[in-house]
Design a protein around this motif. Sequence first.
Motif, PDB file in Angstrom:
ATOM      1  N   GLU A 183     117.158   4.342  47.990  1.00 38.06           N
ATOM      2  CA  GLU A 183     117.384   4.836  46.635  1.00 38.06           C
ATOM      3  C   GLU A 183     116.932   6.294  46.535  1.00 38.06           C
ATOM      4  OE1 GLU A 183     118.884   3.413  44.088  1.00 38.06           O
ATOM      5  OE2 GLU A 183     119.326   1.644  45.315  1.00 38.06           O
ATOM      6  N   PRO A 184     117.698   7.130  45.830  1.00 35.77           N
ATOM      7  CA  PRO A 184     117.291   8.535  45.693  1.00 35.77           C
ATOM      8  C   PRO A 184     116.045   8.662  44.829  1.00 35.77           C
ATOM      9  CG  PRO A 184     119.209   8.067  44.311  1.00 35.77           C
ATOM     10  CD  PRO A 184     118.978   6.841  45.151  1.00 35.77           C
ATOM     11  N   VAL A 185     115.256   9.661  45.149  1.00 34.85           N
ATOM     12  CA  VAL A 185     114.045   9.917  44.370  1.00 34.85           C
ATOM     13  C   VAL A 185     114.412  10.718  43.128  1.00 34.85           C
ATOM     14  CG1 VAL A 185     112.578   9.845  46.395  1.00 34.85           C
ATOM     15  CG2 VAL A 185     113.584  12.003  45.714  1.00 34.85           C
ATOM     16  N   PRO A 186     113.621  10.632  42.059  1.00 37.94           N
ATOM     17  CA  PRO A 186     113.922  11.397  40.840  1.00 37.94           C
ATOM     18  C   PRO A 186     113.963  12.899  41.121  1.00 37.94           C
ATOM     19  CG  PRO A 186     112.253   9.724  40.421  1.00 37.94           C
ATOM     20  CD  PRO A 186     112.457   9.756  41.898  1.00 37.94           C
ATOM     21  N   GLY A 187     114.908  13.578  40.497  1.00 39.44           N
ATOM     22  CA  GLY A 187     115.056  15.014  40.692  1.00 39.44           C
ATOM     23  C   GLY A 187     113.887  15.791  40.117  1.00 39.44           C
ATOM     24  N   PRO A 188     113.534  16.923  40.713  1.00 33.93           N
ATOM     25  CA  PRO A 188     112.368  17.684  40.245  1.00 33.93           C
ATOM     26  C   PRO A 188     112.586  18.368  38.902  1.00 33.93           C
ATOM     27  CG  PRO A 188     113.497  18.866  42.003  1.00 33.93           C
ATOM     28  CD  PRO A 188     114.155  17.529  41.902  1.00 33.93           C
ATOM     29  N   LEU A 189     113.837  18.553  38.470  1.00 35.05           N
ATOM     30  CA  LEU A 189     114.071  19.227  37.188  1.00 35.05           C
ATOM     31  C   LEU A 189     113.596  18.390  36.005  1.00 35.05           C
ATOM     32  CD1 LEU A 189     117.628  20.779  37.713  1.00 35.05           C
ATOM     33  CD2 LEU A 189     115.410  21.900  37.890  1.00 35.05           C
ATOM     34  N   LEU A 190     113.424  17.092  36.214  1.00 36.52           N
ATOM     35  CA  LEU A 190     112.953  16.237  35.118  1.00 36.52           C
ATOM     36  C   LEU A 190     111.543  16.610  34.682  1.00 36.52           C
ATOM     37  CD1 LEU A 190     114.295  12.798  36.395  1.00 36.52           C
ATOM     38  CD2 LEU A 190     115.225  14.198  34.543  1.00 36.52           C
ATOM     39  N   GLY A 191     110.775  17.178  35.594  1.00 38.63           N
ATOM     40  CA  GLY A 191     109.408  17.564  35.257  1.00 38.63           C
ATOM     41  C   GLY A 191     109.249  19.040  34.969  1.00 38.63           C
ATOM     42  N   VAL A 192     110.365  19.747  34.770  1.00 36.90           N
ATOM     43  CA  VAL A 192     110.325  21.188  34.532  1.00 36.90           C
ATOM     44  C   VAL A 192     110.800  21.463  33.115  1.00 36.90           C
ATOM     45  CG1 VAL A 192     111.226  23.426  35.241  1.00 36.90           C
ATOM     46  CG2 VAL A 192     110.707  21.696  36.962  1.00 36.90           C
ATOM     47  N   GLU A 193     110.067  22.286  32.402  1.00 34.72           N
ATOM     48  CA  GLU A 193     110.441  22.611  31.029  1.00 34.72           C
ATOM     49  C   GLU A 193     111.528  23.675  30.984  1.00 34.72           C
ATOM     50  OE1 GLU A 193     110.588  22.179  27.018  1.00 34.72           O
ATOM     51  OE2 GLU A 193     109.425  20.988  28.454  1.00 34.72           O
ATOM     52  N   GLN A 194     111.413  24.671  31.854  1.00 35.52           N
ATOM     53  CA  GLN A 194     112.363  25.784  31.857  1.00 35.52           C
ATOM     54  C   GLN A 194     112.492  26.311  33.278  1.00 35.52           C
ATOM     55  OE1 GLN A 194     111.688  28.653  28.763  1.00 35.52           O
ATOM     56  NE2 GLN A 194     112.968  30.237  29.714  1.00 35.52           N
ATOM     57  N   VAL A 195     113.653  26.864  33.607  1.00 31.98           N
ATOM     58  CA  VAL A 195     113.948  27.354  34.945  1.00 31.98           C
ATOM     59  C   VAL A 195     114.276  28.840  34.872  1.00 31.98           C
ATOM     60  CG1 VAL A 195     115.555  27.189  36.900  1.00 31.98           C
ATOM     61  CG2 VAL A 195     114.736  25.119  35.781  1.00 31.98           C
ATOM     62  N   ASP A 196     113.827  29.552  35.887  1.00 31.14           N
ATOM     63  CA  ASP A 196     114.216  30.953  36.056  1.00 31.14           C
ATOM     64  C   ASP A 196     115.189  31.008  37.223  1.00 31.14           C
ATOM     65  OD1 ASP A 196     114.530  33.639  36.241  1.00 31.14           O
ATOM     66  OD2 ASP A 196     112.455  34.102  36.802  1.00 31.14           O
ATOM     67  N   LEU A 197     116.470  31.203  36.923  1.00 29.77           N
ATOM     68  CA  LEU A 197     117.493  31.161  37.966  1.00 29.77           C
ATOM     69  C   LEU A 197     117.409  32.348  38.914  1.00 29.77           C
ATOM     70  CD1 LEU A 197     119.699  29.109  38.629  1.00 29.77           C
ATOM     71  CD2 LEU A 197     121.363  30.612  37.527  1.00 29.77           C
ATOM     72  N   TRP A 198     116.618  33.345  38.584  1.00 32.54           N
ATOM     73  CA  TRP A 198     116.409  34.445  39.520  1.00 32.54           C
ATOM     74  C   TRP A 198     115.555  33.998  40.700  1.00 32.54           C
ATOM     75  CZ3 TRP A 198     119.092  38.885  39.119  1.00 32.54           C
ATOM     76  CH2 TRP A 198     119.636  39.226  37.888  1.00 32.54           C
ATOM     77  N   GLN A 199     114.863  32.872  40.555  1.00 29.60           N
ATOM     78  CA  GLN A 199     114.018  32.346  41.615  1.00 29.60           C
ATOM     79  C   GLN A 199     114.749  31.215  42.344  1.00 29.60           C
ATOM     80  OE1 GLN A 199     111.193  33.906  42.288  1.00 29.60           O
ATOM     81  NE2 GLN A 199     111.562  35.247  40.517  1.00 29.60           N
ATOM     82  N   PRO A 200     114.320  30.863  43.574  1.00 32.92           N
ATOM     83  CA  PRO A 200     114.953  29.748  44.279  1.00 32.92           C
ATOM     84  C   PRO A 200     114.834  28.446  43.491  1.00 32.92           C
ATOM     85  CG  PRO A 200     113.611  31.051  45.787  1.00 32.92           C
ATOM     86  CD  PRO A 200     113.309  31.558  44.405  1.00 32.92           C
ATOM     87  N   ILE A 201     115.858  27.642  43.548  1.00 34.96           N
ATOM     88  CA  ILE A 201     115.891  26.373  42.824  1.00 34.96           C
ATOM     89  C   ILE A 201     116.013  25.225  43.820  1.00 34.96           C
ATOM     90  CG2 ILE A 201     116.911  27.421  40.789  1.00 34.96           C
ATOM     91  CD1 ILE A 201     119.585  26.188  41.655  1.00 34.96           C
ATOM     92  N   PRO A 202     115.483  24.038  43.490  1.00 35.66           N
ATOM     93  CA  PRO A 202     115.560  22.892  44.422  1.00 35.66           C
ATOM     94  C   PRO A 202     116.986  22.342  44.485  1.00 35.66           C
ATOM     95  CG  PRO A 202     114.543  22.232  42.357  1.00 35.66           C
ATOM     96  CD  PRO A 202     114.735  23.714  42.262  1.00 35.66           C
ATOM     97  N   MET A 203     117.469  22.161  45.706  1.00 40.07           N
ATOM     98  CA  MET A 203     118.818  21.631  45.913  1.00 40.07           C
ATOM     99  C   MET A 203     118.816  20.247  46.545  1.00 40.07           C
ATOM    100  SD  MET A 203     120.816  23.877  44.655  1.00 40.07           S
ATOM    101  CE  MET A 203     122.360  23.201  45.224  1.00 40.07           C
ATOM    102  N   GLY A 204     117.717  19.867  47.211  1.00 43.56           N
ATOM    103  CA  GLY A 204     117.690  18.557  47.839  1.00 43.56           C
ATOM    104  C   GLY A 204     116.497  18.398  48.754  1.00 43.56           C
ATOM    105  N   ILE A 205     116.572  17.385  49.609  1.00 45.94           N
ATOM    106  CA  ILE A 205     115.517  17.036  50.556  1.00 45.94           C
ATOM    107  C   ILE A 205     116.134  16.972  51.945  1.00 45.94           C
ATOM    108  CG2 ILE A 205     113.805  15.319  51.234  1.00 45.94           C
ATOM    109  CD1 ILE A 205     113.085  16.667  48.668  1.00 45.94           C
ATOM    110  N   ASN A 206     115.481  17.605  52.935  1.00 41.95           N
ATOM    111  CA  ASN A 206     116.001  17.553  54.291  1.00 41.95           C
ATOM    112  C   ASN A 206     115.434  16.349  55.033  1.00 41.95           C
ATOM    113  OD1 ASN A 206     113.388  18.250  54.974  1.00 41.95           O
ATOM    114  ND2 ASN A 206     113.883  20.311  55.630  1.00 41.95           N
ATOM    115  N   LEU A 207     115.765  16.229  56.317  1.00 39.80           N
ATOM    116  CA  LEU A 207     115.347  15.068  57.101  1.00 39.80           C
ATOM    117  C   LEU A 207     113.834  14.939  57.200  1.00 39.80           C
ATOM    118  CD1 LEU A 207     117.885  14.965  60.071  1.00 39.80           C
ATOM    119  CD2 LEU A 207     117.496  13.185  58.381  1.00 39.80           C
ATOM    120  N   ARG A 208     113.143  16.058  57.174  1.00 38.15           N
ATOM    121  CA  ARG A 208     111.687  16.035  57.317  1.00 38.15           C
ATOM    122  C   ARG A 208     110.974  15.772  55.995  1.00 38.15           C
ATOM    123  NH1 ARG A 208     114.065  19.327  60.707  1.00 38.15           N
ATOM    124  NH2 ARG A 208     113.419  19.372  62.890  1.00 38.15           N
ATOM    125  N   GLY A 209     111.738  15.489  54.958  1.00 37.77           N
ATOM    126  CA  GLY A 209     111.148  15.235  53.661  1.00 37.77           C
ATOM    127  C   GLY A 209     110.724  16.490  52.931  1.00 37.77           C
TER     128      GLY A 209
END
Length: 709
Positions: A338-364
Amino acid sequence: MSIETTASSAPDPEWDRLVNDYHSAPAAAPVVAAEVPAPRAAVAAPDPMGDTPLVPAWTRTPAGWKARTETTRVNSTRTFRRWVRRQAGEHGHSAQTFRGLRRTFLWVQGTEGVQIAIARREVQQAQHDYKDAKWGHDKRIIPGKEKDKRRSEMEKSFAASTTALSKYKSAKKEARVRRALRGAVALSPVAAAEGLSLIHYLMGGPGGLLATGATLVSLALLGRRTDGGELYADHDAKFGDTLKLTDSMLNQVYRNAKVIGGDEVLELLTPCTLTADGKAWEVAFDLPSGMPAKKALAAKAGVASALGVAVQQLNQALGDREGRLRLRVSLTLPFTGEPVPGPLLGVEQVDLWQPIPMGINLRGQAVETSWVERSGLFGGEPGAGKSAAANDLLLAAALDPSVSLYLCDGKAGADITPFEPIAAMYDTDGDPERLLEILDHIWTVEIPRRRALAKEHGSRKLTAAMAAKDPRVNLAVLLVDEWSSYGAAADRKVREELERLLRLIVQQGRALGIITLAATQKPDSDSVPTGIRDILSIRWAMRCLTPQASDTILGQGYAAAGHNAQDILKSQRGVGIYMDGEGAEPELTRGHYYDDDEVALLLDRAHDLRAKAGSLPSGPVSLADQLRDLGDDQAHVLAVLLDAFDAHPGDEGEPAEWLRRRPGGSWPGRVRRQPGTARGPHRRREGEAHVAGRAGGRLPPLPRAGHRA
């Protein structure tokens, strides 16, 4: 040498002391023996032995012990089953024991038997010669001199017979002594075990069992090698059977896969190590000198077969130089839970000028991407998870109240419908005319405005530093989903104009803060034109039906090099081969998944943020009001005429057909203002730049259905 570890909560003073002593320079003067040195703090110096500590700290945690215990249990079960199968052959322990017993007996008997046999033969020959000489001597009719001669020969034969008999007895005695000594040596372990057994017996322990076991083990070790000289090496044992990767197994695997020759070996840079989460084994190594890494990457199926695992469990990645590989072998199929909950659920606001989470690689590890000055192409077969992957960018952009969203869905689905209230312009009907209007607006309004802002700041591009000082500097996201649907519904001229505008936006908009994302189910030249696809830097290849489709997304040759999206299973939904920008090494990544309720929650949060920031798109502005805003007398007269004739809008809010501005042409109000004047698209937009728009300096054109002014 590098060993994967996790940070320990408690420092290791002994290890710190060793590392400090290794890096410390010799003291200028000897330290007085009575002086007690003050404790030294750990220095941030390179680790001479690899990542500290050498024994990973996670192994001492409850999770580490649990992972190791489970691996040990599985390995013990499989080892016992292999042992049972082994007993039926010549490598079985019973066969080894009998071979050991026979070899022990032969060793005790030794080679003295040959010497005894030779001495016995000599005695027999000497006795035979003596009998012949005696029979010749005993004849009565032989003359005197001949009689003396034969007597002499008989005496010599008798002496030789006596000597041979003495030599035979000596050989037998020597053989008995040597055999007794070797027998004592052979029986000494048994005697020692029996002596210990007596002690154990007197103490109440199982002495007899100890002695018997020691004897059988000794005989089995002596008989371990077969008569043909072969040792038991468990050739059928693979990683899939043992769940343990060893150095010898690794070399044998790459030999069986025809990557290296029988006399070649891999140069291990790190030992085969179980990862901290206990889900995979990892090792880094160099291929033999002169061998390209492409050969090993192309043999992925052969390597997986030699390891006894599925192709999806194997991951080979290029190291920091040619010929260096990092191998990861997962214990189970990755990304099938089962997929884990996305990190944006715990974020109030995002700055798109900064890197954003896209996923999880094999190493977690979290895969974060900076989309500034980037564009992307997501592709894969239906149901592979493209929409969920695109949501990672769209939801992050939605939580940045300064970002403008331009969303176009060629398949007329409902994926972008929840974003409509916060989108500057959108199309959910797959209408090429509306897509043309959106692209035309970006090219003729957004890009000139952004280019003017960059020039005002004395730069050729927009940056985060400018955005921190000037609220007019912001990012924009353009999503074009299923370009092929738009192309199929448009005529040739419209299709060519769409391709021209999109290519210009991707090429020139990246430096001006416009992020373009194209998503398609069938990634070929019909879905996304080649000239556009080649300049989209970020690629994400979801499950594909053919290696050619995978190469269309990632680039030519990646499938042959081991990065083939066809290998992704249907059970691995939302998983794709992700390549973050130009020159980045592709890696298997699972995108974050947000269900409908979570998307609605995040978009409600985004709506509130934009409402507070004043960046929500305003409602449609009537054509008459837009004409009045031009501040021109003729436009004011036309606005009065519109009010007088009560030009009702259409069903979807667009102006009447005779008043509609045609994409690529002029709208009637401008023609009547200045009749007979030829105007191109750039000049035509000059008047529209004065139309009142929403906050943030965004000045929209005339409203249409799906168009937020």
